[in-house]
Design a protein around this motif. Sequence first.
Motif, PDB file in Angstrom:
ATOM      1  N   GLN A   1       0.811  -1.211   0.000  1.00 15.33           N
ATOM      2  CA  GLN A   1       0.000   0.000   0.000  1.00 15.33           C
ATOM      3  C   GLN A   1       0.851   1.270   0.000  1.00 15.33           C
ATOM      4  O   GLN A   1       0.352   2.345  -0.323  1.00 15.33           O
ATOM      5  CB  GLN A   1      -0.916   0.019   1.232  1.00 15.33           C
ATOM      6  N   SER A   2       2.126   1.136   0.384  1.00 15.61           N
ATOM      7  CA  SER A   2       2.992   2.314   0.479  1.00 15.61           C
ATOM      8  C   SER A   2       4.390   1.964  -0.006  1.00 15.61           C
ATOM      9  O   SER A   2       4.986   0.985   0.447  1.00 15.61           O
ATOM     10  CB  SER A   2       3.055   2.808   1.932  1.00 15.61           C
ATOM     11  N   ILE A   3       4.924   2.784  -0.926  1.00 17.43           N
ATOM     12  CA  ILE A   3       6.277   2.594  -1.452  1.00 17.43           C
ATOM     13  C   ILE A   3       6.981   3.943  -1.479  1.00 17.43           C
ATOM     14  O   ILE A   3       6.409   4.941  -1.939  1.00 17.43           O
ATOM     15  CB  ILE A   3       6.272   1.984  -2.859  1.00 17.43           C
ATOM     16  N   SER A   4       8.213   3.982  -0.967  1.00 19.00           N
ATOM     17  CA  SER A   4       9.034   5.186  -1.083  1.00 19.00           C
ATOM     18  C   SER A   4      10.220   4.902  -1.989  1.00 19.00           C
ATOM     19  O   SER A   4      11.024   4.000  -1.717  1.00 19.00           O
ATOM     20  CB  SER A   4       9.540   5.644   0.286  1.00 19.00           C
TER      21      SER A   4
ATOM     22  N   CYS B   1      -4.404  -2.898  -7.923  1.00 19.31           N
ATOM     23  CA  CYS B   1      -3.390  -2.091  -7.236  1.00 19.31           C
ATOM     24  C   CYS B   1      -3.987  -1.448  -5.977  1.00 19.31           C
ATOM     25  O   CYS B   1      -5.013  -0.759  -6.040  1.00 19.31           O
ATOM     26  CB  CYS B   1      -2.842  -1.016  -8.169  1.00 19.31           C
ATOM     27  N   LEU B   2      -3.325  -1.650  -4.844  1.00 19.92           N
ATOM     28  CA  LEU B   2      -3.785  -1.100  -3.562  1.00 19.92           C
ATOM     29  C   LEU B   2      -2.944   0.092  -3.094  1.00 19.92           C
ATOM     30  O   LEU B   2      -3.130   0.589  -1.977  1.00 19.92           O
ATOM     31  CB  LEU B   2      -3.734  -2.184  -2.477  1.00 19.92           C
ATOM     32  N   LEU B   3      -2.026   0.557  -3.943  1.00 23.36           N
ATOM     33  CA  LEU B   3      -1.061   1.577  -3.532  1.00 23.36           C
ATOM     34  C   LEU B   3      -1.765   2.895  -3.176  1.00 23.36           C
ATOM     35  O   LEU B   3      -2.410   3.518  -4.029  1.00 23.36           O
ATOM     36  CB  LEU B   3      -0.046   1.817  -4.656  1.00 23.36           C
ATOM     37  N   SER B   4      -1.621   3.316  -1.921  1.00 22.84           N
ATOM     38  CA  SER B   4      -2.249   4.562  -1.471  1.00 22.84           C
ATOM     39  C   SER B   4      -1.217   5.633  -1.117  1.00 22.84           C
ATOM     40  O   SER B   4      -1.562   6.798  -0.946  1.00 22.84           O
ATOM     41  CB  SER B   4      -3.138   4.303  -0.253  1.00 22.84           C
TER      42      SER B   4
ATOM     43  N   PRO C   1     -10.956   6.327 -11.983  1.00 21.88           N
ATOM     44  CA  PRO C   1     -11.944   6.155 -10.910  1.00 21.88           C
ATOM     45  C   PRO C   1     -11.582   4.931 -10.058  1.00 21.88           C
ATOM     46  O   PRO C   1     -11.304   3.863 -10.594  1.00 21.88           O
ATOM     47  CB  PRO C   1     -13.256   5.944 -11.658  1.00 21.88           C
ATOM     48  N   GLY C   2     -11.542   5.122  -8.778  1.00 19.16           N
ATOM     49  CA  GLY C   2     -11.205   4.015  -7.881  1.00 19.16           C
ATOM     50  C   GLY C   2      -9.736   3.935  -7.536  1.00 19.16           C
ATOM     51  O   GLY C   2      -9.337   3.072  -6.745  1.00 19.16           O
ATOM     52  N   CYS C   3      -8.897   4.813  -8.150  1.00 21.83           N
ATOM     53  CA  CYS C   3      -7.467   4.803  -7.808  1.00 21.83           C
ATOM     54  C   CYS C   3      -7.316   5.146  -6.321  1.00 21.83           C
ATOM     55  O   CYS C   3      -7.805   6.194  -5.867  1.00 21.83           O
ATOM     56  CB  CYS C   3      -6.709   5.829  -8.652  1.00 21.83           C
ATOM     57  N   PRO C   4      -6.625   4.303  -5.539  1.00 19.63           N
ATOM     58  CA  PRO C   4      -6.602   4.485  -4.074  1.00 19.63           C
ATOM     59  C   PRO C   4      -5.560   5.488  -3.580  1.00 19.63           C
ATOM     60  O   PRO C   4      -5.441   5.692  -2.369  1.00 19.63           O
ATOM     61  CB  PRO C   4      -6.276   3.085  -3.568  1.00 19.63           C
TER      62      PRO C   4
ATOM     63  N   LEU D   1      -6.608  11.914  -3.322  1.00 15.85           N
ATOM     64  CA  LEU D   1      -5.400  12.503  -2.739  1.00 15.85           C
ATOM     65  C   LEU D   1      -5.727  13.386  -1.534  1.00 15.85           C
ATOM     66  O   LEU D   1      -6.534  14.303  -1.616  1.00 15.85           O
ATOM     67  CB  LEU D   1      -4.652  13.326  -3.774  1.00 15.85           C
ATOM     68  N   LYS D   2      -5.033  13.106  -0.420  1.00 17.15           N
ATOM     69  CA  LYS D   2      -5.169  13.911   0.797  1.00 17.15           C
ATOM     70  C   LYS D   2      -3.865  14.634   1.149  1.00 17.15           C
ATOM     71  O   LYS D   2      -3.887  15.576   1.940  1.00 17.15           O
ATOM     72  CB  LYS D   2      -5.586  13.024   1.967  1.00 17.15           C
ATOM     73  N   SER D   3      -2.754  14.160   0.584  1.00 16.73           N
ATOM     74  CA  SER D   3      -1.461  14.774   0.865  1.00 16.73           C
ATOM     75  C   SER D   3      -0.665  14.866  -0.426  1.00 16.73           C
ATOM     76  O   SER D   3      -0.505  13.875  -1.140  1.00 16.73           O
ATOM     77  CB  SER D   3      -0.699  13.926   1.904  1.00 16.73           C
ATOM     78  N   LEU D   4      -0.142  16.067  -0.721  1.00 16.89           N
ATOM     79  CA  LEU D   4       0.602  16.290  -1.960  1.00 16.89           C
ATOM     80  C   LEU D   4       1.819  17.160  -1.660  1.00 16.89           C
ATOM     81  O   LEU D   4       1.700  18.229  -1.056  1.00 16.89           O
ATOM     82  CB  LEU D   4      -0.270  16.978  -3.003  1.00 16.89           C
TER      83      LEU D   4
END
Length: 886
Positions: free
Chosen positions: A689-692, A715-718, A742-745, A775-778
């Motif tokens: 869900q998270s990749i840096s 894809c579950l990447l948030s 649509p539905g991109c997490p 998107l909540k953080s950019l």
Amino acid sequence: MDKSSILAHILEPEGSTSLLGGELSARVVNQEKYISPLCTVETDSPVSLDDAFQSALSDDVKPITLIGPEGSGKTTALERLVVEWAKGKHLQKFSCVFLFRLKELNSLNAPLSLQSLMLQHHGHVTPETTALVFQRPEEVLLVFDDVHHCRESLDPLVQTTLCSDPSQAVSLSCLLASILHGSLLKGAAVILAAGPTDCLDFLSSTALLGFQKAQREAFFNMFFSDPSVAQKAVTHMEKTLGFYDFCTAPRFCWTVCSIYRSLMDAGRNLPETLSQLFVEILVYLLGTLSLSEASNRKLVLTLGKMATHCYLEQHLSCTREEMNSFGFQQLFNAASVFLQAHGDQADRFAFHSQLILDFLVAVSFYLDGVKCEGVMDMLKKQKPFADFAGAFMCALAEPAQRRQLEALLGEFNSDQIADFKSWFKTSSEKTLEGIRYEEHLYYFHLLYEAQNESLVKEIVTPSARMGLSFGGLNLQQCPALKYVLKCLDEVQKLNLHMTKNMTEELAESLAPVMTMAHEIELGSSTLSAGAVPHLASALRSGLTKYLNLSNSGLGDEMFEVLCTGLNCCGLQTLSLVSCCLTKKSCANLALALASTSSQLSNLNLSFNAFGDEGLIELCKALGSPHCKLQALSVANCNLAGESMKALSQAVISGQSQLKRFDLTSNYHFGVSGVEALCKALQHPLCKLQSISLYCCELPGEICRPLMEALMSEHCLLSELDLSVNELGQEGALLLCQALKRPGCPMEKLGLARCELTQPVFKELGSLLSSGTSQLKSLSVGLHEVGDEGVKYLWDAVAHPNCLLEDLDVEMTGLTDACVKDLCAAVRASRTLKNLELRNNSLTDESVPALIQVMQERPNMVELCIRYNEISEDVFEILEECGRINY
């Protein structure tokens, strides 16, 4: 020289011994109960003093200076050295050895010559002997004890005159300076022994360390005839007192043995604290005097007056006139068990040690008739960190600890006890609110001496516990910390950050507390090899869920030992950043992760150069049904594409629970590595869900496989951080296209310093207001797109479809011209909480509008305008708005 006369003179015990003064040197040597203390020569490791003497006296002739505190064994060592020579065992290259005690010689006011000194103070020396001495000085050893009693400097460069004639009468200091200079008796070997003093600073010195643990064990075995009793006694001392510096003194060890023997003979328990030991010492000494309760009280009150005077004046001795003013006229005989004659003509009297002085200060504080306002002033000023008066007072305030003394002295003053307890509670609570761990530990030491569990829980409140940190902890401080934390039943966090001396002994002492701690912080610490097994054992049997060993230089060998604890513990988070781990450690860690009892879900291995081979080993565990790992950080671990393929296979195995993966600052896995990850992201069994991929020197080509992954319904990447990579306009636009699906997490996206352009900002604005974006953080800082480029984002933030909570536009070239649009966006947004504007070109002109919008929008948590062109002129009005970081 007549060696038999020398032996008779030294081995004939003079005077009487005292429980506090130690056993007579002559008796120790005569009964062959001598144990050589340790010393250090310059910066070398500790060695036996006997060996140091032998080595130094076999070298070229130069003065040997032995420095050590009172009771550390200097006099006994010197007397034994002379006895061994007289018996023909050592130092036979010397035909003459002279031992002088300056404590006695200093009473001579008249000048004297070296010849008269030898004749008058060595009855076995004849004029014929002195003539031979002066003819062959290289065969002479001169030993001077108690040199710190010398009145004047012994530095030949300071002495105005020096002597070269053995028959010339001069002052004692001139005589010694001349010998040290070589103008008198040149070629003779010289040993000088002194307490801590400045008068010998011009010479290199040998520091007397006294007894360490091994020497104490030998001493106890010699003191007690029954080996089992000796073992019981020494084990108890090491547990309760062995961490104190003064336990190195042979004199103190003799006192402890004497008290232990009397208690064992009476079938009583041994003391658990230093305070309890000194209660037993005082009871024992008073018992030897067989006085009435009234006389006991009078004696202790008188001793207390003297002790308090010395304590406040910071010295150990008093003149006879001062003694009389305290009321000693009729008590000198009884007081002799507590005091020793001191001074040039035995005209001063001193306590045998600072410890008994401090204890009598504490006792007298609680007795009627003794006013100790000065003592309380010392405590209130936080001065007594180096002494034990406060600790003794804290102990004697407890009824159980003073019961024996009250039986001999009568009741203690309840008002004094109440005053002390009130001060102690207020002072300790205030101190524990602070951040100075030395002060925390001082109050913990007082609580340790008090031995009152309910008092600990009352003073060390839950809020106080959260701020306690003990980096740099040493063995002497450990028991107090351990006692306090054990009284609290449970430890949320044991903070030992930057403990540079985590020895085996310290770790063993802390192990019981480690088993109670939910979190153990050992970051930037230095663990010895012997400490790691105790940590591993604590993990196996304890409650620990979080362990930080980052920057500890652990290495493969010690980590292998630690893994014996990781295999079966409840640890959930483990940080091993920069621990010098290689592929070997990764293999051991994989075994631990795949064990049936493993609970580890968060693992940070960043800055360990184990490379692809190490990560491939870890991937074996990720495919295990027992592995519970959900977050893995391998930043800066020299990874390349090959390990990404192995990881991708692991995360699509259907067994892996991995959700967060940090690959920051790995510069070699390139496009092929990202492609392997992207294929895994499209697999229905992948849970990532998270990749840096922060700062991985990635080109814009990676955006196409990322776009394909983000377009996948599986894809579950948030969260995705691609900051500090060379994505460019084309690559970023591909990402934006995928994010509109649509539905991109995707909820959190990092694109700082990615070579973005105004068209990309325009597309991002469109994305945010599209109604499909989650998107909540950019983060899009470090792009010089100016006010025009960022305006697309202000417009999007103001749109009702935008869900942004955090926006970072650091160093994007913003000026005051953007503030109108910025404020409008903030007012219109229903979700925005944090706005990062640092390193732009906003000026004082913008400040009123920014303050106003923050006052109108209480949902905004922080607006950061640091490192703009804001002057101090507006700091005062900015201060009124606590949510603006300037």
